[in-house]
Design an enzyme around this catalytic site. Sequence first.
Site, PDB file in Angstrom:
ATOM      1  N   ASP A 114      38.216 -20.821  20.455  1.00 21.93           N
ATOM      2  CA  ASP A 114      37.766 -21.979  19.668  1.00 21.93           C
ATOM      3  C   ASP A 114      38.939 -22.628  18.948  1.00 21.93           C
ATOM      4  OD1 ASP A 114      35.902 -23.765  18.725  1.00 21.93           O
ATOM      5  OD2 ASP A 114      35.212 -22.486  17.086  1.00 21.93           O
TER       6      ASP A 114
ATOM      7  N   ASN B 102      40.322 -25.852  19.989  1.00 21.49           N
ATOM      8  CA  ASN B 102      41.096 -26.804  20.800  1.00 21.49           C
ATOM      9  C   ASN B 102      41.018 -28.224  20.232  1.00 21.49           C
ATOM     10  OD1 ASN B 102      41.540 -24.741  22.565  1.00 21.49           O
ATOM     11  ND2 ASN B 102      40.086 -25.436  24.117  1.00 21.49           N
TER      12      ASN B 102
ATOM     13  N   ARG C 186      40.222 -29.314  17.158  1.00 17.97           N
ATOM     14  CA  ARG C 186      40.909 -29.491  15.865  1.00 17.97           C
ATOM     15  C   ARG C 186      42.420 -29.477  16.023  1.00 17.97           C
ATOM     16  NH1 ARG C 186      37.882 -24.795  13.136  1.00 17.97           N
ATOM     17  NH2 ARG C 186      37.110 -24.587  15.277  1.00 17.97           N
TER      18      ARG C 186
ATOM     19  N   HIS D  22      42.145 -29.147  24.846  1.00 19.67           N
ATOM     20  CA  HIS D  22      41.589 -28.289  25.898  1.00 19.67           C
ATOM     21  C   HIS D  22      42.666 -27.968  26.938  1.00 19.67           C
ATOM     22  CE1 HIS D  22      37.724 -28.674  24.086  1.00 19.67           C
ATOM     23  NE2 HIS D  22      37.570 -29.949  24.378  1.00 19.67           N
TER      24      HIS D  22
ATOM     25  N   SER E 105      26.128 -22.943  26.659  1.00 15.37           N
ATOM     26  CA  SER E 105      24.934 -23.701  27.061  1.00 15.37           C
ATOM     27  C   SER E 105      24.634 -24.804  26.045  1.00 15.37           C
ATOM     28  CB  SER E 105      23.737 -22.763  27.229  1.00 15.37           C
ATOM     29  OG  SER E 105      23.681 -21.790  26.206  1.00 15.37           O
ATOM     30  N   GLU E 106      25.233 -24.716  24.858  1.00 14.53           N
ATOM     31  CA  GLU E 106      25.038 -25.749  23.833  1.00 14.53           C
ATOM     32  C   GLU E 106      26.103 -26.849  23.918  1.00 14.53           C
ATOM     33  OE1 GLU E 106      24.809 -22.347  23.094  1.00 14.53           O
ATOM     34  OE2 GLU E 106      22.641 -22.605  23.262  1.00 14.53           O
TER      35      GLU E 106
ATOM     36  N   LEU F   1      42.894  -6.599  36.960  1.00 15.27           N
ATOM     37  CA  LEU F   1      42.070  -7.145  35.875  1.00 15.27           C
ATOM     38  C   LEU F   1      40.840  -7.864  36.423  1.00 15.27           C
ATOM     39  CD1 LEU F   1      41.923  -8.047  32.767  1.00 15.27           C
ATOM     40  CD2 LEU F   1      43.047 -10.144  33.539  1.00 15.27           C
TER      41      LEU F   1
ATOM     42  N   ARG G 183      37.630 -14.061  17.976  1.00 18.48           N
ATOM     43  CA  ARG G 183      37.328 -15.489  17.920  1.00 18.48           C
ATOM     44  C   ARG G 183      38.455 -16.189  17.189  1.00 18.48           C
ATOM     45  NH1 ARG G 183      31.847 -18.874  17.357  1.00 18.48           N
ATOM     46  NH2 ARG G 183      32.801 -20.941  17.372  1.00 18.48           N
TER      47      ARG G 183
ATOM     48  N   ARG H 137      31.259 -16.599  13.736  1.00 18.39           N
ATOM     49  CA  ARG H 137      29.928 -16.528  14.329  1.00 18.39           C
ATOM     50  C   ARG H 137      30.046 -16.247  15.821  1.00 18.39           C
ATOM     51  NH1 ARG H 137      29.905 -22.208  12.303  1.00 18.39           N
ATOM     52  NH2 ARG H 137      30.758 -23.550  13.928  1.00 18.39           N
TER      53      ARG H 137
ATOM     54  N   GLU I  70      33.889  -4.156  18.363  1.00 19.22           N
ATOM     55  CA  GLU I  70      34.667  -4.409  17.140  1.00 19.22           C
ATOM     56  C   GLU I  70      35.024  -5.897  17.088  1.00 19.22           C
ATOM     57  OE1 GLU I  70      35.328  -2.205  14.772  1.00 19.22           O
ATOM     58  OE2 GLU I  70      34.321  -0.618  15.898  1.00 19.22           O
TER      59      GLU I  70
HETATM   60  C1  IPE Z   1      31.830 -21.751  21.267  1.00 25.84           C
HETATM   61  O1  IPE Z   1      32.559 -22.703  20.577  1.00 25.84           O
HETATM   62  C2  IPE Z   1      31.882 -22.034  22.719  1.00 25.84           C
HETATM   63  C3  IPE Z   1      33.183 -21.947  23.362  1.00 25.84           C
HETATM   64  C4  IPE Z   1      34.310 -21.579  22.833  1.00 25.84           C
HETATM   65  C5  IPE Z   1      33.182 -22.264  24.755  1.00 25.84           C
HETATM   66  P1  IPE Z   1      31.881 -23.940  19.839  1.00 25.84           P
HETATM   67  O2  IPE Z   1      32.958 -24.668  19.172  1.00 25.84           O
HETATM   68  O3  IPE Z   1      31.040 -24.717  20.791  1.00 25.84           O
HETATM   69  O4  IPE Z   1      30.922 -23.213  18.805  1.00 25.84           O
HETATM   70  P2  IPE Z   1      30.121 -23.778  17.541  1.00 25.84           P
HETATM   71  O5  IPE Z   1      29.224 -24.852  18.042  1.00 25.84           O
HETATM   72  O6  IPE Z   1      31.128 -24.297  16.577  1.00 25.84           O
HETATM   73  O7  IPE Z   1      29.386 -22.600  17.013  1.00 25.84           O
HETATM   74  C1  IPE Z   2      36.638 -24.616  22.105  1.00 29.64           C
HETATM   75  O1  IPE Z   2      37.286 -25.554  21.335  1.00 29.64           O
HETATM   76  C2  IPE Z   2      36.497 -25.058  23.531  1.00 29.64           C
HETATM   77  C3  IPE Z   2      35.146 -25.448  23.938  1.00 29.64           C
HETATM   78  C4  IPE Z   2      34.062 -25.331  23.222  1.00 29.64           C
HETATM   79  C5  IPE Z   2      35.007 -26.024  25.270  1.00 29.64           C
HETATM   80  P1  IPE Z   2      36.476 -26.687  20.556  1.00 29.64           P
HETATM   81  O2  IPE Z   2      36.441 -27.893  21.422  1.00 29.64           O
HETATM   82  O3  IPE Z   2      35.174 -26.198  20.092  1.00 29.64           O
HETATM   83  O4  IPE Z   2      37.434 -26.949  19.336  1.00 29.64           O
HETATM   84  P2  IPE Z   2      37.002 -27.350  17.861  1.00 29.64           P
HETATM   85  O5  IPE Z   2      36.095 -26.267  17.365  1.00 29.64           O
HETATM   86  O6  IPE Z   2      36.313 -28.669  17.933  1.00 29.64           O
HETATM   87  O7  IPE Z   2      38.302 -27.405  17.127  1.00 29.64           O
HETATM   88 MG    MG Z   3      34.576 -25.339  18.357  1.00 25.87          MG
END
Ligand code: IPE
Ligand code: IPE
Ligand code: MG
Length: 252
Positions: free
Chosen positions: A23, A25, A27, A40, A69-70, A134, A191, A197, A210
Amino acid sequence: MVANSKDLMTDNGNPRHIAIIMDGNGRWAVKKKMPRIMGHRAGVKTVRNVVEFCVKEKIEVLSLFAFSSENWRRPKKEVNMLMELFMGTLQSQVNKLDKNNIKLKIIGDKSAFSEKLQNKISQAEQQTENNMGLTLVIAANYGGHWDITQAFQKITAKIAAGELETQDVSEALISQHISTAGLPEPDLFIRSGGEQRISNFLLWQLAYTEFYFTDSLWPDFDRALLTKAINSFKSRQRRFGHTGEQIINSSN
Ligand code: IPE
Ligand code: IPE
Ligand code: MG
């Protein structure tokens, strides 16, 4: 029942299975005044480094959350670009993964993807299926709720067909129908990006994993940070319901 602590460790104390929510990318890109897709793209580079590290460290399984999926709820343009990036990365990396003896497995509801992408996924999985190094699990259009639901569907279909009895439903049977069947459960969950979360990642599989959270954004995540996470894992006592004394006595 969850496994015993002794089954879960490699000789050097490394986790057998690492699961990561990549998570931050978006920001990262916004901070640099770039479009989110650049974040990304930079994130894919981090994936390559992390995969190389896991090969070197002889980690058995690396699971990466690539698209939830969201995530369809995002602007169409970002979703389309993510699909293109996924397709392009598969195309450009599969031979390299194969050469490095990596077995690729995509988990998630693939039926929502274009036919072209679904074909590419099957081809990449087939090309690498006999590799013994792997196992790289990519979760795409994945949700923990979806995973448990599809396991229920498979099991109830077998009951309806008379292949199984209701009494046969057990934790082990559910594990055999979950998308990561046959793989050890994650030992270490990481994470990046500062959120604490699960975001509907491997709900069934994370029962005794863990957890490690870092504020670093995914494109900035590097070998040093991964080493830090693994060292934190190594310093913990996994008790699986036992007392600490029981664990110390059993390892003597
Ligand atoms: C979780 O990240 C999904 C992936 C990293 C692919 P999100 O950025 O979508 O999660 P939320 O919505 O902030 O919980
Ligand atoms: C995680 O990075 C990658 C995917 C969910 C595809 P985000 O795109 O959620 O990055 P932030 O959370 O907006 O920074
Ligand atoms: Mg995110």
